[in-house]
Design a protein around this motif. Sequence first.
Motif, PDB file in Angstrom:
ATOM      1  N   VAL A  25       0.702  -1.299  -0.130  1.00 18.36           N
ATOM      2  CA  VAL A  25      -0.588  -0.197   0.060  1.00 18.36           C
ATOM      3  C   VAL A  25       1.279   1.352   0.176  1.00 18.36           C
ATOM      4  O   VAL A  25       1.552   1.561   0.971  1.00 18.36           O
ATOM      5  CB  VAL A  25      -1.078   0.106   1.450  1.00 18.36           C
ATOM      6  CG1 VAL A  25      -1.280   1.319   0.973  1.00 18.36           C
ATOM      7  CG2 VAL A  25      -1.842  -1.063   1.194  1.00 18.36           C
ATOM      8  N   HIS A  27       0.787   5.310   0.238  1.00 19.51           N
ATOM      9  CA  HIS A  27       0.949   6.660   0.547  1.00 19.51           C
ATOM     10  C   HIS A  27       0.506   7.208   0.264  1.00 19.51           C
ATOM     11  O   HIS A  27       2.627   8.033   0.601  1.00 19.51           O
ATOM     12  CB  HIS A  27       0.231   6.526   2.130  1.00 19.51           C
ATOM     13  CG  HIS A  27      -0.207   5.577   2.917  1.00 19.51           C
ATOM     14  ND1 HIS A  27      -2.422   5.976   2.584  1.00 19.51           N
ATOM     15  CD2 HIS A  27      -0.816   3.875   3.169  1.00 19.51           C
ATOM     16  CE1 HIS A  27      -2.537   4.822   3.095  1.00 19.51           C
ATOM     17  NE2 HIS A  27      -1.933   4.074   3.609  1.00 19.51           N
ATOM     18  N   THR A  60       0.265   0.635  -6.027  1.00 12.73           N
ATOM     19  CA  THR A  60      -1.192  -0.186  -5.814  1.00 12.73           C
ATOM     20  C   THR A  60      -2.358   0.089  -6.571  1.00 12.73           C
ATOM     21  O   THR A  60      -3.360  -0.716  -6.647  1.00 12.73           O
ATOM     22  CB  THR A  60      -1.604   0.510  -3.957  1.00 12.73           C
ATOM     23  OG1 THR A  60      -0.266   1.002  -2.865  1.00 12.73           O
ATOM     24  CG2 THR A  60      -2.601   0.269  -3.757  1.00 12.73           C
ATOM     25  N   ALA A 213     -15.538  -2.366   1.404  1.00 14.79           N
ATOM     26  CA  ALA A 213     -14.693  -1.338   0.894  1.00 14.79           C
ATOM     27  C   ALA A 213     -15.697  -0.647  -0.256  1.00 14.79           C
ATOM     28  O   ALA A 213     -16.168  -1.398  -1.001  1.00 14.79           O
ATOM     29  CB  ALA A 213     -13.207  -1.106   0.361  1.00 14.79           C
ATOM     30  N   SER A 240      -8.326   5.973  -2.247  1.00 16.62           N
ATOM     31  CA  SER A 240      -7.766   5.404  -1.528  1.00 16.62           C
ATOM     32  C   SER A 240      -6.833   3.831  -1.738  1.00 16.62           C
ATOM     33  O   SER A 240      -7.474   2.760  -2.988  1.00 16.62           O
ATOM     34  CB  SER A 240      -8.267   4.773  -0.562  1.00 16.62           C
ATOM     35  OG  SER A 240      -7.591   4.363   0.623  1.00 16.62           O
ATOM     36  N   ASP A 242      -5.836   1.783   0.247  1.00 18.76           N
ATOM     37  CA  ASP A 242      -5.966   0.826   1.121  1.00 18.76           C
ATOM     38  C   ASP A 242      -6.935  -0.166   0.736  1.00 18.76           C
ATOM     39  O   ASP A 242      -6.661  -1.177   0.358  1.00 18.76           O
ATOM     40  CB  ASP A 242      -6.692   1.851   2.585  1.00 18.76           C
ATOM     41  CG  ASP A 242      -5.280   1.623   2.906  1.00 18.76           C
ATOM     42  OD1 ASP A 242      -4.410   2.179   3.802  1.00 18.76           O
ATOM     43  OD2 ASP A 242      -5.120   3.707   2.553  1.00 18.76           O
ATOM     44  N   ASP A 243      -8.410   1.052  -0.453  1.00 22.98           N
ATOM     45  CA  ASP A 243      -9.383  -0.210  -0.999  1.00 22.98           C
ATOM     46  C   ASP A 243      -8.534  -0.484  -2.043  1.00 22.98           C
ATOM     47  O   ASP A 243      -9.080  -1.692  -2.613  1.00 22.98           O
ATOM     48  CB  ASP A 243     -10.243   1.405  -0.650  1.00 22.98           C
ATOM     49  CG  ASP A 243     -10.923   1.714  -0.041  1.00 22.98           C
ATOM     50  OD1 ASP A 243     -10.583   1.032   1.635  1.00 22.98           O
ATOM     51  OD2 ASP A 243     -11.480   2.701   0.292  1.00 22.98           O
ATOM     52  N   TYR A 245      -5.990  -2.199  -2.178  1.00 25.04           N
ATOM     53  CA  TYR A 245      -5.363  -3.303  -1.976  1.00 25.04           C
ATOM     54  C   TYR A 245      -6.362  -4.318  -1.539  1.00 25.04           C
ATOM     55  O   TYR A 245      -6.116  -4.823  -1.622  1.00 25.04           O
ATOM     56  CB  TYR A 245      -4.468  -2.583  -0.757  1.00 25.04           C
ATOM     57  CG  TYR A 245      -4.160  -3.863  -0.222  1.00 25.04           C
ATOM     58  CD1 TYR A 245      -2.920  -4.321  -0.381  1.00 25.04           C
ATOM     59  CD2 TYR A 245      -3.903  -4.800   0.598  1.00 25.04           C
ATOM     60  CE1 TYR A 245      -1.892  -5.685   0.063  1.00 25.04           C
ATOM     61  CE2 TYR A 245      -3.571  -5.636   1.619  1.00 25.04           C
ATOM     62  CZ  TYR A 245      -2.130  -6.497   1.154  1.00 25.04           C
ATOM     63  OH  TYR A 245      -2.314  -7.344   1.900  1.00 25.04           O
ATOM     64  N   LEU A 246      -7.966  -3.525  -0.735  1.00 24.18           N
ATOM     65  CA  LEU A 246      -8.493  -4.589  -0.304  1.00 24.18           C
ATOM     66  C   LEU A 246      -9.433  -4.936  -1.584  1.00 24.18           C
ATOM     67  O   LEU A 246      -9.685  -6.106  -1.878  1.00 24.18           O
ATOM     68  CB  LEU A 246      -9.493  -3.991   0.150  1.00 24.18           C
ATOM     69  CG  LEU A 246      -9.293  -3.531   1.736  1.00 24.18           C
ATOM     70  CD1 LEU A 246     -10.486  -3.039   2.682  1.00 24.18           C
ATOM     71  CD2 LEU A 246      -9.061  -5.081   3.052  1.00 24.18           C
TER      72      LEU A 246
END
Length: 386
Positions: A25, A27, A60, A213, A240, A242-243, A245-246
Amino acid sequence: MKRDTRIVHSGRGGKHAPGMINVPVYHASTIVFDTVAEFRQAVAKRNEQVLYYGRRGTPTQWSLADALTELEGGAGTVLYDSGLSAITGAILAFIETGDHILMPDSVYEPTRSFCDMVLRRLGVETTYYDPMAGAGIADLLRANTRLVFTESPGSLTFEIQDLPAIAAAAHARGALVLNDNTCASPLTYRPLDHGADVVIYSLTKYVVGHSDAMMGAAIANEATLERLRRAGYLYGHSVSPDDAYLALRGLRTLATRLERQAETALTLAHWFKQREEVDRVLHPALPDCPGHDIWKRDFTGSTSLFSIVLKNDSDAAMAAMLDGYEHFAIGFSYGGYESLVLPSNPSGVRTATSWSGPLIRFHAGLEAAADLVEDLEKGFERFNAA
């Protein structure tokens, strides 16, 4: 490679995360450069996968976009923060004031609301059409028709549209074809292969697959990609990491999950067909579902979704049935591992076709089919006692 294999390997490898199975991830907002020359080089390649500014993406997001592009056979992917953002963002990329668009009467209700409340205010006219129109869509095309929107199957009533026929008619008149393929998933249908110019997904559903997500995507062919990307940038769409990645994590198990859920859904659909309380079962794999022959021709399978129409449309009886379910939670969305049920009544929004009365949409999760059948059986006991 077969699609199950591509799902495991697409978007991975040394390009974005050398030596790693899963891309990390990343950022980032501001990206800094050591020299003016490096800065100018990044500016020149800002539409490519180079670190330029966080909103343009990091490895990502790029990994997810690459995976979706490969699965769909497209030229490129734009990511959005929800499925509805993907729908509205894709539409806005190709229309302007004075244009006319065509929408199936069975379309996802928020899409319809966007047309009626936003596009109308912007001076774009929407005509709703029978989703089973097929080649007959040619009769509705005008000189200013810029795009034809399709959704197959319909998210509540499951009509299967003849996309090749619609695309042929639209392209002959210079109109683009957009397809919301969320209900079919990337595994059972490839709209770009059947004439669509852009295919749209709520990744929130099957791809993320765990109800945690929100994300959308639009995958374009070569002719439409740059315009879609430019609009995505100008409207500020970003997701995002993070999302993303999910979504990547969910994508890797999509084939296994969907195969199990589709099998369970078909088992439940056949079970409902035997119930005297049920008037109709709307499932594309059943011969009496609208467009079943097209489904057999163009699709490689079904998914977790179907609807039923009850003979007795008593609201109290339906509520008694649904309120007591143990395994079917009442809620919007679908595509996660848990079973869901959604009561709905499409009759209030149809304008080009008719629909009478309520229906109930089911999403089959990963629970044992026998436990779900037992739950449904108890539900009908409450229904009949109400």
